[in-house]
Design an enzyme around this catalytic site. Structure first.
Site, short mmCIF file in Angstrom:
data_model
loop_
_atom_site.label_atom_id
_atom_site.label_comp_id
_atom_site.label_asym_id
_atom_site.label_seq_id
_atom_site.Cartn_x
_atom_site.Cartn_y
_atom_site.Cartn_z
CG MET A 71 -2.63 -2.62 -66.76
SD MET A 71 -3.04 -1.10 -65.91
CE MET A 71 -2.44 -1.77 -64.42
CB CYS A 72 -8.28 -3.25 -68.50
SG CYS A 72 -7.65 -4.75 -67.64
N GLY A 73 -8.45 -1.03 -69.86
CA GLY A 73 -9.03 0.44 -70.19
C GLY A 73 -10.16 0.30 -69.95
CG ASN B 68 -7.24 0.72 -65.81
OD1 ASN B 68 -6.36 -0.19 -65.91
ND2 ASN B 68 -7.12 1.91 -66.13
#
Ligand code: NAG
Ligand code: NAG
Length: 690
Positions: A1-3, A102
């Site tokens: 989970m990220c950008g 992501n």
């Protein structure tokens, strides 16, 4: 989970330079000033990642191709495999395929062992996202069919020069793109484009016809959520059975089918190398998640995130002032007591909402006609403070199980031939259709929306007359400047109808039951563009919280979509009422309190009226000034100058007018916040062709 933030130069820069005469033919620009160009690109990308650092505060990485054509950037919220092996971008062993991902890919352990049997792919670590390149190298573009969960990714294959950007089936994880100065920019949030040469402008037409809500457009000119103009291919869609085909399954079989798939979807979403919690409200959706999580942890010994102590299931909710009529925390507290779990709540009053209004709006990047998103934004502060990084949430249950009262007229629009045991006679169905349609009209009028769009129309005809499309467009803003009429007559209902692929419209007209058609258009519009954004990813990731949505697991939704309409909405002749989400309720029964099993739908909602002279009144008054409104360019000052006085008027004389003014005032104030925080250029009338 990220950008993620990525850049693809669409023309080779050497080519551009050659045309300008800077370089002799045959000289590659990368070899002349490659290091300098690469350093410049790295700096730009870093500045872009800095603006979405809330999505990934744990680490940051980038990869730039040797010819400086492709740059992939990533900020990481470490959830699985906290070691540096999980750091991105990912590369294959031959350094030809590169990817940033992501999201969360479930069941990755199984996929990984399958791949290890078939290939000799060298995995670096245990990160779920690492399977992307391995799958791509074995299955080619079919790798997308193998991904389960929520994700947005960019993959670059330098051998074939193929650049792929893809998003999960429901659009849970964000992906925006724009083209600036010959470069394709792709990022998790539009704000990440600001350091890359993007000068934001309003897409006024998208505001007028609600394209931001129903198709690929956003609030910003030239920024899209899908790739219509580059090349877009769909790999999955929501599907329903033929309404004339009888379903031979028993009720018990269907209930068990739902229950086992829910348990499976939830079980997979408990896996993480960090603490995992649950968002709990007073509704059945989040409660059954909490109930099933507790069952899985206590009875079946499943681990929840990295937590080794099995009694410590933690639930979080937001509480509003009790006298507001919107507080559900008492019910959540009883559920927590019943399950024996820990329960943390965040109390929100008016000043707490006002204090977060601007930041929450900045993170959402769109407007909202209420403050539910501010409540959600505040809610994600709770797990963040307690050291949680992952929560499970109930989004998607109403969409898939027929939970919204506004679906009722569409359920009743045609008989359910798939389920002849239906206790509803034909005469009764007609009567109930008229009754529920009238109730929907009254409801929209009471909350300050427009109910005048519910008659026959081209869009209604295109969609088998479902009234859900009228309900979805009940809030028509009447604040636009006169010059915006140059965009022609803008009808959000038509935007919805036109946005459905022609093949889907054929199914809607000939094949799907109207309830299913209603669920389809709702899922493509409000679910994808409001609930999963402002009540989902954006307000959660603002505080570095990853929310997982078991109800949008596609194995579960494909099963539920295949069930007859009458097991989703059930008529109860005894009480002459309808039970929404009937099969979900039955599947949930062993895991929830009797109170919730019997409770009618109460959607999560923040209060909608606020006193004169309070913090919100002051805030909106300060934002909606003549100068600020004129800076927007597309809003007429004379149409909005009376909104704040009306919205906060004392006395109960015109409650509907007040509610409408409040919604409009919230919307205009949010545009002003976006305009200032993003530096959006003032909108000007489009050129007229002579
Ligand atoms: C629910 O509320 C009661 C009364 O305030 C409190 O004693 C109890 O601890 C609460 N339960 C949970 C799980 O927080
Ligand atoms: C609102 O809540 C905050 C934090 O709990 C508190 O400090 C403040 O006094 C409350 N304001 C009102 C008007 O109740």
């Amino acid at each position: 989970m990220c950008g993620i933030s990525c850049i693809l130069t669409l023309e080779h820069s050497s080519h551009t330079l050659k045309e300008r005469g800077h370089l002799p033919p045959g000289v590659n620009c990368a070899s002349v000033n490659g290091d300098e160009a690469s350093a410049k690109l790295a700096k730009e990308l870093d500045a872009s990642l800095e603006l979405i650092v809330h999505r990934g505060p744990d680490s940051r990485g980038q990869w730039i191709s040797p010819d400086n054509r492709v740059a992939l950037g990533h900020v990481r919220l470490a959830i699985n495999d906290l070691s540096p092996d999980g750091a991105q971008p990912f590369h294959d062993a031959s350094d030809t395929v590169h990817a940033v991902v992501n999201g969360e890919l479930y069941d990755h352990e199984r996929i990984r062992s399958e791949l290890l049997e078939k290939t000799d792919y060298k995995f670096k670590g245990r990160s779920d996202c690492e399977i992307v390149i391995a799958l791509y190298k074995y299955y080619g573009l079919n790798f997308l069919h193998k991904l389960r969960g929520e994700f947005a990714l960019v993959l670059y294959d330098s051998r074939t020069q193929l650049f792929i950007a893809a998003r999960d089936r429901y659009g849970i994880k964000p992906l925006f793109w724009t083209i600036q100065e010959g470069r394709l920019l792709v990022a998790a949030e539009a704000k990440a484009f600001l350091p890359l040469g993007w000068k934001p402008e309003w897409d006024v037409k998208s505001l007028l016809d609600a394209g931001w809500n129903h198709d690929e457009r956003t609030l910003f000119k030239g920024v899209s959520k899908s790739f219509g103009h580059i090349e877009q291919r769909q790999y999955w869609d929501i599907e329903y059975p033929d309404k004339r085909t009888l379903d031979p399954r028993s009720e018990a079989e269907m209930i068990e089918g739902v229950r086992s798939r829910m348990l499976d979807a939830i079980r997979l979403r408990l896996r993480a190398d960090v603490p995992v919690g649950v968002y709990l409200s007073g509704g059945i959706d989040s409660s059954v998640i909490a109930g099933m999580v507790t069952h899985l942890v206590k009875e079946r010994g499943e681990r929840m995130g990295n937590d080794k102590e099995t009694e410590r299931v933690c639930c979080f909710s937001v509480a509003f002032d009790e006298d507001s009529g919107f507080d559900e925390s008492k019910i959540a507290n009883r559920t927590a007591d019943f399950l024996g779990v820990k329960y943390y709540k965040k109390h929100m009053n008016e000043s707490e909402l006002a204090a977060r209004f601007e930041d929450a709006t900045y993170h959402c990047e769109i407007q909202n006609p209420d403050l539910n998103y501010v409540g959600k934004y505040a809610l994600s502060e709770v797990p963040e403070k307690l050291g949680f990084k992952v929560v499970l949430t109930g989004e998607g249950a109403d969409e898939n199980f027929g939970g919204y009262p506004l679906y009722l007229p569409d359920y009743l629009r045609e008989p359910d031939l798939a389920w002849p045991a239906n206790p509803l006679s034909e005469a009764m169905r007609e009567k109930q259709l008229a009754k529920t349609e009238e109730a929907a009209k009254q409801y929209y009028a009471s909350v300050g929306a427009d109910a005048s769009n519910r008659g026959p129309s081209i869009p209604r005809r295109m969609l088998n007359d479902i009234s859900t499309v009228s309900s979805m467009t009940a809030f028509q803003l009447t604040v636009f400047a006169d010059w915006t009429q140059r965009y022609g007559s803008c009808d959000p209902q038509l935007t919805i109808a036109n946005n459905a692929d022609g093949r889907v419209r054929a199914k809607i007209v000939n094949q799907w039951h109207p309830l299913h058609s209603a669920q389809y258009v709702w899922s493509k519009g409000h679910l994808a563009n409001i609930f999963l954004t402002c009540l989902g990813d954006r307000t959660e990731m603002a505080h570095s919280i990853e929310a997982r949505t078991p109800f949008l697991d596609h194995h579960l939704t494909e099963y539920v979509n295949g069930l007859p309409p009458s097991v989703k909405i059930r008529y109860d002749p005894g009480s002459d009422t309808f039970v929404e989400k009937w099969v979900l309720r039955e599947a949930s029964k062993p895991f929830i309190t009797k109170e919730l099993y019997e409770r009618k739908k109460h959607p999560y909602s923040a209060p909608t009226t606020y006193p004169h002279g309070g913090p919100l009144h002051k805030l909106l008054d300060g934002l909606i000034t003549r100068a600020n409104v004129e800076d927007l360019g597309f809003v007429a000052w004379e149409k909005v100058s009376g909104l704040v006085p009306k919205a906060f008027e004392e006395g109960d004389a015109d409650l509907q007018g007040k509610a409408m003014a409040m919604r409009f005032a919230f919307t205009v104030a949010q545009w002003i916040v976006l305009s200032k925080r993003f530096g959006i250029a003032k909108a000007v009338p489009p050129e007229m062709a002579c």
